[in-house]
Design a protein around this motif. Structure first.
Motif, short mmCIF file in Angstrom:
data_model
loop_
_atom_site.label_atom_id
_atom_site.label_comp_id
_atom_site.label_asym_id
_atom_site.label_seq_id
_atom_site.Cartn_x
_atom_site.Cartn_y
_atom_site.Cartn_z
N ARG A 142 0.82 -1.22 0.00
CA ARG A 142 0.00 0.00 0.00
C ARG A 142 0.85 1.27 0.00
O ARG A 142 0.32 2.37 -0.10
CB ARG A 142 -0.93 0.01 1.21
CG ARG A 142 -2.00 -1.06 1.18
CD ARG A 142 -2.73 -1.13 2.51
NE ARG A 142 -3.48 0.09 2.76
CZ ARG A 142 -4.78 0.23 2.53
NH1 ARG A 142 -5.46 -0.76 2.03
NH2 ARG A 142 -5.39 1.36 2.78
N TYR A 143 2.16 1.16 0.13
CA TYR A 143 3.01 2.35 0.17
C TYR A 143 3.38 2.80 -1.23
O TYR A 143 3.95 2.05 -2.01
CB TYR A 143 4.28 2.06 0.98
CG TYR A 143 5.22 3.24 1.03
CD1 TYR A 143 4.77 4.48 1.48
CD2 TYR A 143 6.53 3.12 0.63
CE1 TYR A 143 5.61 5.56 1.52
CE2 TYR A 143 7.40 4.19 0.69
CZ TYR A 143 6.93 5.41 1.13
OH TYR A 143 7.77 6.49 1.19
N MET A 159 -4.52 11.79 7.60
CA MET A 159 -3.15 12.19 7.86
C MET A 159 -2.64 11.25 8.93
O MET A 159 -3.30 11.04 9.95
CB MET A 159 -3.06 13.63 8.35
CG MET A 159 -1.63 14.09 8.59
SD MET A 159 -1.52 15.77 9.25
CE MET A 159 -1.91 15.45 10.98
N ALA A 160 -1.47 10.64 8.70
CA ALA A 160 -0.93 9.67 9.65
C ALA A 160 0.46 10.11 10.10
O ALA A 160 1.27 10.57 9.29
CB ALA A 160 -0.86 8.28 9.01
N LEU A 161 0.73 9.95 11.39
CA LEU A 161 2.03 10.23 11.96
C LEU A 161 2.64 8.94 12.50
O LEU A 161 2.00 8.25 13.30
CB LEU A 161 1.92 11.26 13.08
CG LEU A 161 1.49 12.67 12.66
CD1 LEU A 161 1.22 13.53 13.88
CD2 LEU A 161 2.53 13.33 11.78
N ILE A 162 3.86 8.60 12.05
CA ILE A 162 4.55 7.39 12.48
C ILE A 162 5.83 7.81 13.20
O ILE A 162 6.71 8.43 12.59
CB ILE A 162 4.93 6.49 11.30
CG1 ILE A 162 3.72 6.25 10.39
CG2 ILE A 162 5.52 5.17 11.80
CD1 ILE A 162 2.63 5.44 11.00
N PRO A 163 5.97 7.54 14.50
CA PRO A 163 7.17 7.96 15.22
C PRO A 163 8.39 7.14 14.82
O PRO A 163 8.30 5.93 14.62
CB PRO A 163 6.81 7.73 16.69
CG PRO A 163 5.79 6.63 16.66
CD PRO A 163 5.02 6.82 15.38
N LEU A 196 0.12 10.86 3.92
CA LEU A 196 -1.25 11.00 3.44
C LEU A 196 -1.73 9.60 3.07
O LEU A 196 -1.07 8.89 2.30
CB LEU A 196 -1.32 11.91 2.22
CG LEU A 196 -2.68 11.99 1.51
CD1 LEU A 196 -3.76 12.56 2.45
CD2 LEU A 196 -2.57 12.84 0.24
N VAL A 197 -2.88 9.18 3.63
CA VAL A 197 -3.43 7.84 3.39
C VAL A 197 -4.73 7.99 2.60
O VAL A 197 -5.65 8.70 3.02
CB VAL A 197 -3.71 7.10 4.71
CG1 VAL A 197 -4.33 5.72 4.42
CG2 VAL A 197 -2.43 6.94 5.52
N MET A 237 -3.83 3.71 -1.35
CA MET A 237 -2.38 3.82 -1.22
C MET A 237 -2.06 4.92 -0.21
O MET A 237 -2.94 5.63 0.27
CB MET A 237 -1.73 4.16 -2.57
CG MET A 237 -1.98 3.13 -3.65
SD MET A 237 -0.99 1.63 -3.46
CE MET A 237 0.57 2.18 -4.12
N ARG A 238 -0.76 5.06 0.13
CA ARG A 238 -0.33 6.10 1.05
C ARG A 238 0.97 6.70 0.55
O ARG A 238 1.70 6.06 -0.24
CB ARG A 238 -0.13 5.51 2.45
CG ARG A 238 1.00 4.52 2.51
CD ARG A 238 0.97 3.67 3.75
NE ARG A 238 2.15 2.81 3.78
CZ ARG A 238 2.24 1.71 4.47
NH1 ARG A 238 1.23 1.32 5.21
NH2 ARG A 238 3.33 0.99 4.44
#
Length: 360
Positions: A75-76, A102-106, A121-122, A153-154
């Motif tokens: 999906r990326y 909107m996604a935040l991944i630490p 962005l997803v 997709m993202r």
């Protein structure tokens, strides 16, 4: 691809190259170019040109001086497509309700602000998105990324550093969704989001999800915030932000207020999976035994809902540390993969519930 400090590298999208002098994260390194300047570069934009690349590390070995580009699932979207010869891909038959996040991944879950985050962005829809992403800078909007995101997709928009949180950052999304063939045109989306660093330090801020292999902080773009608490947080001071960072880990989940299992009608069924809603007495039970009771309740309610021809069922699992939600999603993949699962209404449940669509 593995990159070490000292590797000689060339730039894929630019002329020249340099030497890796430090590792920022698994996706970002600092390269000293031929002019002696140190610049940050994404790992996937580099190619190693010396023999050190041939050396390998075992999976068990951990080395902070090595950056390993992590494999993401299908999906990326690595690059933005050209619209010429536009073809829809990745369309899913049951994905009829468009959702954009909107996604935040630490980079480091234990210290999200200090170590930085990846901002995505997803596109959880069968539409292709024409988007513009910008950051508000005083009275101006500074464009960061524009492009086209394919269905389901993202895309990694940017990496946020600690310095980006000195003033609470505000980002703007403009999105035009479209398809090759549609009965009606979906609405244009304009959403501005102020990222509150206090929330990112709260327990349960990052949860398991269907879009990433890592826990993520998700904000749905096509659902405007109306929660009074969220609106109040818009005015929180930097002093309070720093205080929350110092007190990280001292926040506890309030006791839930959902009550016992409730069946409302044939269209929707709501099930509370909190252990004290399922059992009158939990004395002597280990965490694994409690989790087993919760998963048994999940399967029992799923089978009942399918038999009774319920359209949708909501499981309230709470945010917590994400263990129950993770197990719930695993059970779904194992037994009920034909039914779509997603986060339930953020306004009503926050990120503490999941919705499974059994039939249209």
């Amino acid at each position: 691809m593995k990159i070490r400090i000292g590797d000689k590298v060339k730039f894929l999208n630019d002329i020249g190259g340099g030497t890796v002098v430090s590792i920022e994260s698994s996706k970002m390194v600092n390269v000293e170019n031929e002019d002696g300047f140190e610049i940050p570069v994404m790992v996937n934009e580099l190619v190693v040109s010396n023999a050190m690349q041939e050396a390998d590390l075992s999976e068990e070995e951990e080395d902070e001086n090595v950056a390993i580009e992590e494999e993401e699932d299908w999906r990326y979207q690595e690059e933005l497509p050209d619209l010429k010869g536009f073809v829809e891909i990745n369309v899913q038959e049951d994905n009829l309700d468009p959702e954009y996040y909107m996604a935040l991944i630490p980079n480091a879950p234990e210290s999200p602000i200090h170590k930085g985050l990846q901002l995505f962005l997803v596109n959880d829809s069968n539409h292709t998105l024409l988007f513009h992403f910008s950051k508000q800078d005083g009275s101006y909007y500074e464009t960061i990324e524009t492009g086209t995101l394919e269905p389901n997709m993202r895309f990694n928009l940017m990496e946020m550093k600690e310095r980006d949180f000195e003033k609470k950052p505000t980002f703007a999304f403009q999105v035009i969704p479209f398809r090759k063939r549609n009965q009606e045109l979906p609405p244009f989306l304009h959403r501005e989001i102020a990222i509150d660093p206090v929330k990112l330090h709260k327990k349960g801020a990052f949860v398991s999800n269907e879009f990433f292999t890592k826990d993520a902080h998700l904000i749905r773009l096509n659902e405007a915030p109306t929660n009074e608490v969220e609106e109040a947080l818009e005015n929180i001071s930097i002093k309070e932000v720093k205080k929350a960072i110092r007190e990280q880990g001292d926040l506890k989940r309030p006791k839930h207020m959902m009550g016992a299992i409730v069946s409302q009608n044939l269209d929707l069924k709501e099930v509370d999976l909190h252990i004290d809603a399922l059992l009158d007495n939990t004395n002597g039970l280990s965490k694994s035994e409690m989790l087993r009771h919760q998963i048994e309740a999940f399967n029992k309610e799923m089978e009942s809902a399918i038999k009774d021809k319920i359209k949708r069922i909501i499981f309230i699992h709470g945010k917590g540390n994400g263990t129950l939600k993770t197990q719930l999603y695993k059970e779904h993949r194992k037994r009920y993969i034909k039914y779509k699962i997603q986060d339930a209404s953020f306004q009503k449940y926050g990120y503490g519930a999941s919705l499974i669509i059994l039939r249209k």
